[in-house]
Design an enzyme around this catalytic site. Sequence first.
Site, PDB file in Angstrom:
ATOM      1  N   ASP A 123      -5.880   2.230  -3.557  1.00 36.26           N
ATOM      2  CA  ASP A 123      -7.150   2.143  -2.819  1.00 36.26           C
ATOM      3  C   ASP A 123      -7.395   3.361  -1.937  1.00 36.26           C
ATOM      4  OD1 ASP A 123      -5.332   1.612  -0.800  1.00 36.26           O
ATOM      5  OD2 ASP A 123      -6.260  -0.274  -0.163  1.00 36.26           O
TER       6      ASP A 123
ATOM      7  N   SER B 144       0.813  -1.209   0.000  1.00 38.58           N
ATOM      8  CA  SER B 144       0.000   0.000   0.000  1.00 38.58           C
ATOM      9  C   SER B 144       0.852   1.266   0.000  1.00 38.58           C
ATOM     10  CB  SER B 144      -0.951  -0.041   1.203  1.00 38.58           C
ATOM     11  OG  SER B 144      -1.917   0.973   1.131  1.00 38.58           O
TER      12      SER B 144
END
Length: 451
Positions: free
Chosen positions: A244, A101
Amino acid sequence: MKKEYFGTDGIRGTVGEPPITPDFMLHLGWAAGRVLARAGQSSVLVGKDTRISGYMLESALESGFAAAGVNVKLLGPMPTPAIAYLTRTLRAAAGVVISASHNPHEDNGIKFFSDDGEKLDDATELAIEAELRQPLKPAPSARLGKASRINDAPGRYIEFCKRSFPYELSLRGLRLVVDCANGATYHVAPAVFHELGAEVIPLADDPDGLNINADCGSLHPKGLQAAVREHDADAGIAFDGDGDRVIMVDHRGEVVDGDGLLYIIARQRMANGGLAGPVVGTVMSNLGLEQGIGRLGLPFLRAKVGDRYVMEMLRREGGILGGESSGHLICLDRTTTGDGIVSALQVLEAMAAQERTLAELADGMDRLPQIMVNVPISRGVPVQDHATVTDAVRDAETRLAGRGRVLLRPSGTEPVLRVMVEGPDQAEVSATAEAIAGAVREAHATLTAPR
């Protein structure tokens, strides 16, 4: 039962150190394959972000799944929400994301999606860990899995994102700076906004395997802020390494974080005819968001930090819209997980439909000053229970006298304790946060001192 490997967002760590090693990933692929693959549907999708270690881990996982008799379809670099979407539409048994991430390239991790494109529940993660305790035993030769590549994955996802934007609206006339964090959105996000009519100025869209999230992306918006001002852009959009999360920057160069974006989306949904159920934030969401959602006539609920917990509360309470301050935004009527591109498009929808700037839309929410200090701690050291810390928190809450909040929370992805303080006065909030952080450091030193 407590999980050994899975955290709040899959399995994550430093590359080359357990569990982020090729041998563990081989075993993990085998274990996950045995749990996730169903009879008659034994294929999984594997995608990754742009870290150089992704090649190594991808090969190991591919071998593990094949050893379990599972076919593997490789997507290459793709945003996390794209893998969730493709898992569902391609009828795969599961989707696998190789990513850490927003973390630097030295880290990597694995997260899974079920066949419906949602993150795994605790029971499934525990089942995979149970298989990991068993010795790896390949399937018989005739039942081993195969691997292939899906070359049109980017195009499929680009079209999905575009379909989330109202057909009667356009981004024509908007100049957007798009920061791809040298991550997984680099070859899809600029195309989405361009094909919807915007003039796109890409930023951090040249990954080399090492520069993912390096002074760019949603955690490092200064470059985006400068670029928005330099190019006289209408807005800036920044994703994290796996796409995301999203934060935005208005035409003045001011950051609008996940709380502000969630408010804008909720307000636009109400203008479009209403919003079902409550809006869900987290314990870290700014009090101003709760107050703003209340003024819209909607209930606001707080989940634990982590988009999976926001998702669980939305499902349980019948809501469709939720998110985190960090920019994980979930719109269950459009996606099954946080999607930075789709979320940004909903904010741009509000700008286009209302013919207002991002700054004007964000000004509808009165944000309280909020400070978060990350204090490094050793895992397992109970600093929050130490008297030095509890006394500091009690003193802070007494001074704030109901005008703000204090929250201490261990990170689920890093060895830090997050100290959050918010209230009406910036100076008071800063001083209070630093005082509590100092108490945490003192308690940690006491608890870890040699006996």
